[in-house]
Scaffold this motif. Structure first.
Motif, mmCIF file in Angstrom:
data_model
loop_
_atom_site.group_PDB
_atom_site.id
_atom_site.type_symbol
_atom_site.label_atom_id
_atom_site.label_comp_id
_atom_site.label_asym_id
_atom_site.label_seq_id
_atom_site.Cartn_x
_atom_site.Cartn_y
_atom_site.Cartn_z
ATOM 1 N N UNK A 23 0.824 -1.211 0.000
ATOM 2 C CA UNK A 23 0.000 0.000 0.000
ATOM 3 C C UNK A 23 0.857 1.258 0.000
ATOM 4 N N UNK A 24 1.910 1.253 0.796
ATOM 5 C CA UNK A 24 2.777 2.436 0.867
ATOM 6 C C UNK A 24 3.511 2.650 -0.458
ATOM 7 N N UNK A 25 3.875 1.574 -1.109
ATOM 8 C CA UNK A 25 4.526 1.643 -2.422
ATOM 9 C C UNK A 25 3.572 2.231 -3.461
ATOM 10 N N UNK A 26 2.319 1.773 -3.450
ATOM 11 C CA UNK A 26 1.335 2.277 -4.391
ATOM 12 C C UNK A 26 1.075 3.764 -4.160
ATOM 13 N N UNK A 27 0.943 4.161 -2.917
ATOM 14 C CA UNK A 27 0.726 5.580 -2.606
ATOM 15 C C UNK A 27 1.894 6.417 -3.095
ATOM 16 N N UNK A 28 3.116 5.941 -2.854
ATOM 17 C CA UNK A 28 4.313 6.675 -3.289
ATOM 18 C C UNK A 28 4.373 6.786 -4.809
ATOM 19 N N UNK A 32 4.402 10.189 -7.017
ATOM 20 C CA UNK A 32 5.460 10.505 -7.994
ATOM 21 C C UNK A 32 4.867 10.863 -9.354
ATOM 22 N N UNK A 33 3.859 10.119 -9.776
ATOM 23 C CA UNK A 33 3.217 10.408 -11.060
ATOM 24 C C UNK A 33 2.573 11.795 -11.012
ATOM 25 N N UNK A 34 1.898 12.104 -9.919
ATOM 26 C CA UNK A 34 1.277 13.423 -9.778
ATOM 27 C C UNK A 34 2.327 14.527 -9.767
ATOM 28 N N UNK A 35 3.459 14.278 -9.091
ATOM 29 C CA UNK A 35 4.528 15.281 -9.032
ATOM 30 C C UNK A 35 5.094 15.573 -10.416
ATOM 31 N N UNK A 36 4.997 14.621 -11.317
ATOM 32 C CA UNK A 36 5.473 14.825 -12.688
ATOM 33 C C UNK A 36 4.427 15.518 -13.557
ATOM 34 N N UNK A 56 -3.496 -4.071 -11.605
ATOM 35 C CA UNK A 56 -4.911 -3.698 -11.552
ATOM 36 C C UNK A 56 -5.188 -2.746 -10.389
ATOM 37 N N UNK A 57 -4.587 -3.020 -9.234
ATOM 38 C CA UNK A 57 -4.755 -2.134 -8.072
ATOM 39 C C UNK A 57 -4.197 -0.748 -8.356
ATOM 40 N N UNK A 58 -3.020 -0.707 -9.001
ATOM 41 C CA UNK A 58 -2.402 0.564 -9.332
ATOM 42 C C UNK A 58 -3.263 1.349 -10.323
ATOM 43 N N UNK A 59 -3.792 0.668 -11.315
ATOM 44 C CA UNK A 59 -4.661 1.331 -12.291
ATOM 45 C C UNK A 59 -5.885 1.927 -11.592
ATOM 46 N N UNK A 63 -6.868 5.881 -11.343
ATOM 47 C CA UNK A 63 -8.148 6.358 -11.855
ATOM 48 C C UNK A 63 -8.962 7.059 -10.760
ATOM 49 N N UNK A 64 -8.790 6.641 -9.506
ATOM 50 C CA UNK A 64 -9.490 7.314 -8.405
ATOM 51 C C UNK A 64 -9.011 8.752 -8.224
ATOM 52 N N UNK A 65 -7.800 9.057 -8.695
ATOM 53 C CA UNK A 65 -7.300 10.437 -8.615
ATOM 54 C C UNK A 65 -7.788 11.276 -9.798
#
Length: 173
Positions: A23-28, A32-36, A56-59, A63-65
Protein backbone atom coordinates in the motif's frame (compact mmCIF):
# COMPACT_ATOMS: atom_id res chain seq x y z
CA UNK A 1 27.49 -5.41 -17.39
CA UNK A 2 28.82 -5.35 -20.91
CA UNK A 3 27.24 -2.98 -23.42
CA UNK A 4 23.78 -4.02 -24.54
CA UNK A 5 24.71 -6.16 -27.53
CA UNK A 6 21.50 -8.17 -27.55
CA UNK A 7 18.06 -7.76 -26.07
CA UNK A 8 18.21 -11.30 -24.73
CA UNK A 9 19.64 -11.89 -21.28
CA UNK A 10 22.17 -14.69 -21.09
CA UNK A 11 21.39 -17.08 -18.29
CA UNK A 12 18.78 -16.61 -15.62
CA UNK A 13 18.49 -13.83 -13.09
CA UNK A 14 19.33 -14.87 -9.55
CA UNK A 15 17.20 -11.99 -8.26
CA UNK A 16 13.83 -13.08 -6.95
CA UNK A 17 11.37 -10.52 -5.67
CA UNK A 18 7.71 -10.48 -4.74
CA UNK A 19 6.04 -8.70 -7.68
CA UNK A 20 3.14 -7.60 -5.49
CA UNK A 21 2.60 -3.99 -4.49
CA UNK A 22 2.49 -2.73 -0.91
CA UNK A 23 0.00 0.00 0.00
CA UNK A 24 2.78 2.44 0.87
CA UNK A 25 4.53 1.64 -2.42
CA UNK A 26 1.33 2.28 -4.39
CA UNK A 27 0.73 5.58 -2.61
CA UNK A 28 4.31 6.68 -3.29
CA UNK A 29 4.00 5.78 -6.99
CA UNK A 30 0.77 7.76 -7.36
CA UNK A 31 2.44 10.73 -5.66
CA UNK A 32 5.46 10.50 -7.99
CA UNK A 33 3.22 10.41 -11.06
CA UNK A 34 1.28 13.42 -9.78
CA UNK A 35 4.53 15.28 -9.03
CA UNK A 36 5.47 14.83 -12.69
CA UNK A 37 2.22 16.48 -13.75
CA UNK A 38 1.08 13.36 -15.59
CA UNK A 39 -2.52 12.72 -16.56
CA UNK A 40 -2.15 9.42 -18.39
CA UNK A 41 -0.09 6.35 -17.45
CA UNK A 42 0.76 3.04 -19.07
CA UNK A 43 1.27 0.05 -16.78
CA UNK A 44 3.31 -3.00 -17.70
CA UNK A 45 3.87 -6.10 -15.62
CA UNK A 46 4.88 -9.70 -15.71
CA UNK A 47 2.12 -12.30 -15.90
CA UNK A 48 2.65 -13.56 -12.37
CA UNK A 49 -0.76 -13.40 -10.59
CA UNK A 50 0.65 -11.09 -7.91
CA UNK A 51 2.04 -8.75 -10.57
CA UNK A 52 -1.17 -8.61 -12.58
CA UNK A 53 -3.19 -8.02 -9.41
CA UNK A 54 -0.76 -5.24 -8.41
CA UNK A 55 -1.11 -3.64 -11.86
CA UNK A 56 -4.91 -3.70 -11.55
CA UNK A 57 -4.75 -2.13 -8.07
CA UNK A 58 -2.40 0.56 -9.33
CA UNK A 59 -4.66 1.33 -12.29
CA UNK A 60 -7.66 1.65 -9.98
CA UNK A 61 -5.75 3.90 -7.56
CA UNK A 62 -4.64 6.14 -10.42
CA UNK A 63 -8.15 6.36 -11.85
CA UNK A 64 -9.49 7.31 -8.40
CA UNK A 65 -7.30 10.44 -8.61
CA UNK A 66 -8.97 11.33 -11.93
CA UNK A 67 -6.08 10.07 -14.04
CA UNK A 68 -6.34 7.93 -17.17
CA UNK A 69 -4.74 4.57 -17.92
CA UNK A 70 -3.75 4.37 -21.59
CA UNK A 71 -2.61 0.75 -21.44
CA UNK A 72 -2.31 -2.22 -19.10
CA UNK A 73 0.04 -4.75 -20.65
CA UNK A 74 1.58 -7.99 -19.45
CA UNK A 75 4.64 -9.84 -20.67
CA UNK A 76 5.89 -13.37 -20.06
CA UNK A 77 8.90 -14.24 -17.94
CA UNK A 78 10.36 -16.14 -20.87
CA UNK A 79 9.71 -15.53 -24.56
CA UNK A 80 11.41 -15.64 -27.91
CA UNK A 81 11.85 -11.88 -28.11
CA UNK A 82 9.27 -9.70 -26.25
CA UNK A 83 9.07 -7.59 -29.42
CA UNK A 84 5.26 -7.53 -29.67
CA UNK A 85 4.86 -6.48 -26.03
CA UNK A 86 7.66 -3.91 -26.22
CA UNK A 87 6.23 -2.31 -29.34
CA UNK A 88 2.75 -1.98 -27.78
CA UNK A 89 4.12 -0.67 -24.49
CA UNK A 90 6.34 1.96 -26.12
CA UNK A 91 3.51 3.09 -28.42
CA UNK A 92 1.12 3.83 -25.54
CA UNK A 93 0.01 7.46 -25.48
CA UNK A 94 1.07 8.07 -21.88
CA UNK A 95 2.85 10.72 -19.86
CA UNK A 96 4.48 8.14 -17.58
CA UNK A 97 5.14 4.42 -17.95
CA UNK A 98 5.09 2.27 -14.79
CA UNK A 99 6.74 -1.17 -14.77
CA UNK A 100 6.27 -3.98 -12.26
CA UNK A 101 8.05 -7.29 -11.74
CA UNK A 102 8.99 -10.07 -11.55
CA UNK A 103 12.64 -9.23 -12.22
CA UNK A 104 13.46 -11.82 -14.93
CA UNK A 105 10.68 -10.76 -17.27
CA UNK A 106 11.17 -7.06 -16.51
CA UNK A 107 14.84 -7.33 -17.42
CA UNK A 108 14.08 -9.02 -20.74
CA UNK A 109 11.26 -6.61 -21.55
CA UNK A 110 13.40 -3.57 -20.72
CA UNK A 111 16.27 -4.82 -22.84
CA UNK A 112 13.84 -5.33 -25.75
CA UNK A 113 12.40 -1.83 -25.23
CA UNK A 114 15.90 -0.37 -25.42
CA UNK A 115 16.88 -2.49 -28.39
CA UNK A 116 13.80 -2.07 -30.57
CA UNK A 117 11.69 0.96 -29.61
CA UNK A 118 11.95 4.71 -28.97
CA UNK A 119 10.99 4.14 -25.28
CA UNK A 120 12.82 6.45 -22.86
CA UNK A 121 13.70 5.32 -19.32
CA UNK A 122 13.40 8.90 -18.04
CA UNK A 123 9.62 8.68 -18.47
CA UNK A 124 9.39 5.44 -16.49
CA UNK A 125 8.80 4.59 -12.84
CA UNK A 126 9.55 1.21 -11.30
CA UNK A 127 8.01 -0.60 -8.38
CA UNK A 128 10.10 -2.07 -5.59
CA UNK A 129 10.04 -5.53 -7.17
CA UNK A 130 12.39 -4.31 -9.92
CA UNK A 131 14.16 -1.48 -8.08
CA UNK A 132 16.87 -3.78 -6.76
CA UNK A 133 20.37 -2.76 -7.86
CA UNK A 134 21.13 -6.34 -8.99
CA UNK A 135 18.09 -6.28 -11.27
CA UNK A 136 18.95 -2.86 -12.70
CA UNK A 137 22.50 -4.04 -13.32
CA UNK A 138 21.17 -6.83 -15.57
CA UNK A 139 20.07 -4.10 -17.97
CA UNK A 140 23.01 -1.83 -17.18
CA UNK A 141 22.62 1.47 -15.37
CA UNK A 142 24.23 3.26 -18.32
CA UNK A 143 21.23 2.09 -20.41
CA UNK A 144 18.66 3.56 -17.98
CA UNK A 145 19.31 7.31 -17.77
CA UNK A 146 16.70 9.12 -15.72
CA UNK A 147 14.76 6.06 -14.62
CA UNK A 148 13.17 6.33 -11.18
CA UNK A 149 10.93 4.41 -8.84
CA UNK A 150 10.06 3.50 -5.29
CA UNK A 151 11.22 0.82 -2.90
CA UNK A 152 8.89 -1.70 -1.26
CA UNK A 153 8.77 0.76 1.66
CA UNK A 154 7.66 3.66 -0.56
CA UNK A 155 11.02 5.42 -0.59
CA UNK A 156 11.49 7.32 -3.87
CA UNK A 157 14.74 6.94 -5.79
CA UNK A 158 16.16 7.98 -9.13
CA UNK A 159 19.23 7.16 -11.16
CA UNK A 160 21.70 9.99 -10.76
CA UNK A 161 24.00 11.34 -13.44
CA UNK A 162 26.93 9.26 -12.23
CA UNK A 163 24.91 6.04 -12.45
CA UNK A 164 24.33 6.18 -8.71
CA UNK A 165 20.95 5.31 -7.26
CA UNK A 166 19.90 8.34 -5.23
CA UNK A 167 17.48 7.95 -2.31
CA UNK A 168 16.22 11.11 -0.57
CA UNK A 169 19.31 12.99 -1.66
CA UNK A 170 21.75 10.27 -0.54
CA UNK A 171 23.64 7.76 -2.66
CA UNK A 172 23.42 4.10 -1.76
CA UNK A 173 25.13 1.07 -3.21
Amino acid sequence: MDPLTSPLLRGRSAVEADPGLTDVEMTALVELVQARGAQTIAIGSGRDPRATHAAQRLAAAWQQTGGDVALELTWPETAASWLRQATRFAAADADVWIMLGPPQGWTQMTRRLLWSTPWQPAHTLLTGAVSDRRTLDLVGLHNLPGIAGVTRHGEPWHLGTGEDIVFDGRNRP
